[in-house]
Design a protein around this motif. Structure first.
Motif, PDB file in Angstrom:
ATOM      1  N   GLY A  42     -11.717 -16.629 -29.817  1.00 54.63           N
ATOM      2  CA  GLY A  42     -10.683 -15.797 -30.435  1.00 54.63           C
ATOM      3  C   GLY A  42     -11.183 -15.146 -31.707  1.00 54.63           C
ATOM      4  O   GLY A  42     -10.947 -13.952 -31.950  1.00 54.63           O
ATOM      5  N   ALA A  43     -11.887 -15.896 -32.536  1.00 56.87           N
ATOM      6  CA  ALA A  43     -12.440 -15.346 -33.777  1.00 56.87           C
ATOM      7  C   ALA A  43     -13.489 -14.284 -33.481  1.00 56.87           C
ATOM      8  O   ALA A  43     -13.530 -13.237 -34.132  1.00 56.87           O
ATOM      9  CB  ALA A  43     -13.038 -16.468 -34.619  1.00 56.87           C
ATOM     10  N   PHE A  44     -14.331 -14.542 -32.499  1.00 55.17           N
ATOM     11  CA  PHE A  44     -15.359 -13.561 -32.123  1.00 55.17           C
ATOM     12  C   PHE A  44     -14.722 -12.248 -31.697  1.00 55.17           C
ATOM     13  O   PHE A  44     -15.131 -11.170 -32.139  1.00 55.17           O
ATOM     14  CB  PHE A  44     -16.225 -14.124 -30.985  1.00 55.17           C
ATOM     15  N   LEU A  45     -13.701 -12.338 -30.855  1.00 54.25           N
ATOM     16  CA  LEU A  45     -13.047 -11.127 -30.370  1.00 54.25           C
ATOM     17  C   LEU A  45     -12.372 -10.377 -31.515  1.00 54.25           C
ATOM     18  O   LEU A  45     -12.451  -9.150 -31.609  1.00 54.25           O
ATOM     19  CB  LEU A  45     -12.029 -11.472 -29.281  1.00 54.25           C
ATOM     20  N   ALA A  46     -11.710 -11.109 -32.398  1.00 50.35           N
ATOM     21  CA  ALA A  46     -11.033 -10.479 -33.538  1.00 50.35           C
ATOM     22  C   ALA A  46     -12.039  -9.819 -34.474  1.00 50.35           C
ATOM     23  O   ALA A  46     -11.845  -8.670 -34.904  1.00 50.35           O
ATOM     24  CB  ALA A  46     -10.212 -11.529 -34.288  1.00 50.35           C
ATOM     25  N   LEU A  47     -13.120 -10.525 -34.774  1.00 45.04           N
ATOM     26  CA  LEU A  47     -14.137  -9.962 -35.674  1.00 45.04           C
ATOM     27  C   LEU A  47     -14.850  -8.775 -35.050  1.00 45.04           C
ATOM     28  O   LEU A  47     -15.210  -7.817 -35.743  1.00 45.04           O
ATOM     29  CB  LEU A  47     -15.139 -11.050 -36.072  1.00 45.04           C
ATOM     30  N   ARG A  48     -15.040  -8.836 -33.757  1.00 47.23           N
ATOM     31  CA  ARG A  48     -15.659  -7.707 -33.058  1.00 47.23           C
ATOM     32  C   ARG A  48     -14.782  -6.456 -33.181  1.00 47.23           C
ATOM     33  O   ARG A  48     -15.280  -5.358 -33.421  1.00 47.23           O
ATOM     34  CB  ARG A  48     -15.858  -8.086 -31.591  1.00 47.23           C
ATOM     35  N   LEU A  49     -13.486  -6.638 -33.033  1.00 43.30           N
ATOM     36  CA  LEU A  49     -12.561  -5.515 -33.196  1.00 43.30           C
ATOM     37  C   LEU A  49     -12.649  -4.932 -34.603  1.00 43.30           C
ATOM     38  O   LEU A  49     -12.666  -3.722 -34.795  1.00 43.30           O
ATOM     39  CB  LEU A  49     -11.124  -5.973 -32.919  1.00 43.30           C
ATOM     40  N   ARG A  50     -12.697  -5.810 -35.594  1.00 44.89           N
ATOM     41  CA  ARG A  50     -12.752  -5.321 -36.978  1.00 44.89           C
ATOM     42  C   ARG A  50     -14.085  -4.642 -37.264  1.00 44.89           C
ATOM     43  O   ARG A  50     -14.145  -3.653 -37.985  1.00 44.89           O
ATOM     44  CB  ARG A  50     -12.488  -6.425 -37.979  1.00 44.89           C
ATOM     45  N   GLU A  51     -15.177  -5.179 -36.693  1.00 48.44           N
ATOM     46  CA  GLU A  51     -16.476  -4.534 -36.880  1.00 48.44           C
ATOM     47  C   GLU A  51     -16.472  -3.132 -36.285  1.00 48.44           C
ATOM     48  O   GLU A  51     -17.028  -2.206 -36.861  1.00 48.44           O
ATOM     49  CB  GLU A  51     -17.594  -5.372 -36.233  1.00 48.44           C
ATOM     50  N   LYS A  52     -15.838  -2.991 -35.161  1.00 49.44           N
ATOM     51  CA  LYS A  52     -15.831  -1.704 -34.471  1.00 49.44           C
ATOM     52  C   LYS A  52     -14.894  -0.711 -35.140  1.00 49.44           C
ATOM     53  O   LYS A  52     -15.211   0.481 -35.218  1.00 49.44           O
ATOM     54  CB  LYS A  52     -15.428  -1.906 -33.016  1.00 49.44           C
ATOM     55  N   HIS A  53     -13.752  -1.178 -35.657  1.00 45.51           N
ATOM     56  CA  HIS A  53     -12.727  -0.255 -36.159  1.00 45.51           C
ATOM     57  C   HIS A  53     -12.411  -0.439 -37.646  1.00 45.51           C
ATOM     58  O   HIS A  53     -11.470   0.210 -38.144  1.00 45.51           O
ATOM     59  CB  HIS A  53     -11.447  -0.399 -35.334  1.00 45.51           C
ATOM     60  N   ALA A  54     -13.128  -1.311 -38.316  1.00 45.27           N
ATOM     61  CA  ALA A  54     -13.004  -1.535 -39.771  1.00 45.27           C
ATOM     62  C   ALA A  54     -11.548  -1.646 -40.214  1.00 45.27           C
ATOM     63  O   ALA A  54     -10.840  -2.537 -39.767  1.00 45.27           O
ATOM     64  CB  ALA A  54     -13.752  -0.456 -40.523  1.00 45.27           C
ATOM     65  N   GLY A  55     -11.101  -0.743 -41.077  1.00 50.19           N
ATOM     66  CA  GLY A  55      -9.776  -0.844 -41.671  1.00 50.19           C
ATOM     67  C   GLY A  55      -8.625  -0.592 -40.725  1.00 50.19           C
ATOM     68  O   GLY A  55      -7.470  -0.808 -41.093  1.00 50.19           O
ATOM     69  N   ASP A  56      -8.904  -0.173 -39.516  1.00 50.20           N
ATOM     70  CA  ASP A  56      -7.838   0.022 -38.534  1.00 50.20           C
ATOM     71  C   ASP A  56      -7.446  -1.279 -37.848  1.00 50.20           C
ATOM     72  O   ASP A  56      -6.583  -1.270 -36.965  1.00 50.20           O
ATOM     73  CB  ASP A  56      -8.269   1.032 -37.475  1.00 50.20           C
TER      74      ASP A  56
END
Length: 112
Positions: A42-56
């Motif tokens: 779950g953390a990996f998926l969440a962090l991956r999303l943030r890495e890809k879309h930053a502040g979004d």
């Protein structure tokens, strides 16, 4: 659990793709947001999303809300009594006058 909230169309699409591909890690989906298991996946998926879309992408960790430990009995009783009121259109402020129930202003300023 981990709460993932998206603020752009692209981030929302990526969240949708992640949820579809990794449904074992998804607790609940809400359109622009999802609750993921508090696991490394779950953390990996969440962090991956943030890495890809930053502040979004906003990430938050949620905890279980135990109303019996965290909310005073007077507030729980007031909520139950208000839901049992005779007239659905009665505002809470008027309902609470002359009762032992806390007023809305007092509850507004009181932290749990």
């Amino acid at each position: 659990m981990l709460l993932v909230v998206t603020y752009s169309r692209a981030a929302r699409q990526t969240l949708r793709n992640v949820c579809n591909r990794h449904d074992e890690a998804v607790v609940q989906r809400f359109g622009r947001a999802a609750l993921l298991d508090a696991t490394e996946l779950g953390a990996f998926l969440a962090l991956r999303l943030r890495e890809k879309h930053a502040g979004d992408v906003q990430l938050e960790r949620t905890t279980t809300f135990n109303e019996f430990e965290e909310v005073p009995e007077s507030v729980r009783d007031a909520a139950a009594a208000y839901e049992e009121r005779d007239h659905a259109s009665t505002p809470y402020a008027k309902f609470a006058v002359g009762t032992d129930h806390p007023d809305a202003d007092a509850m507004r300023d009181a932290e749990l």
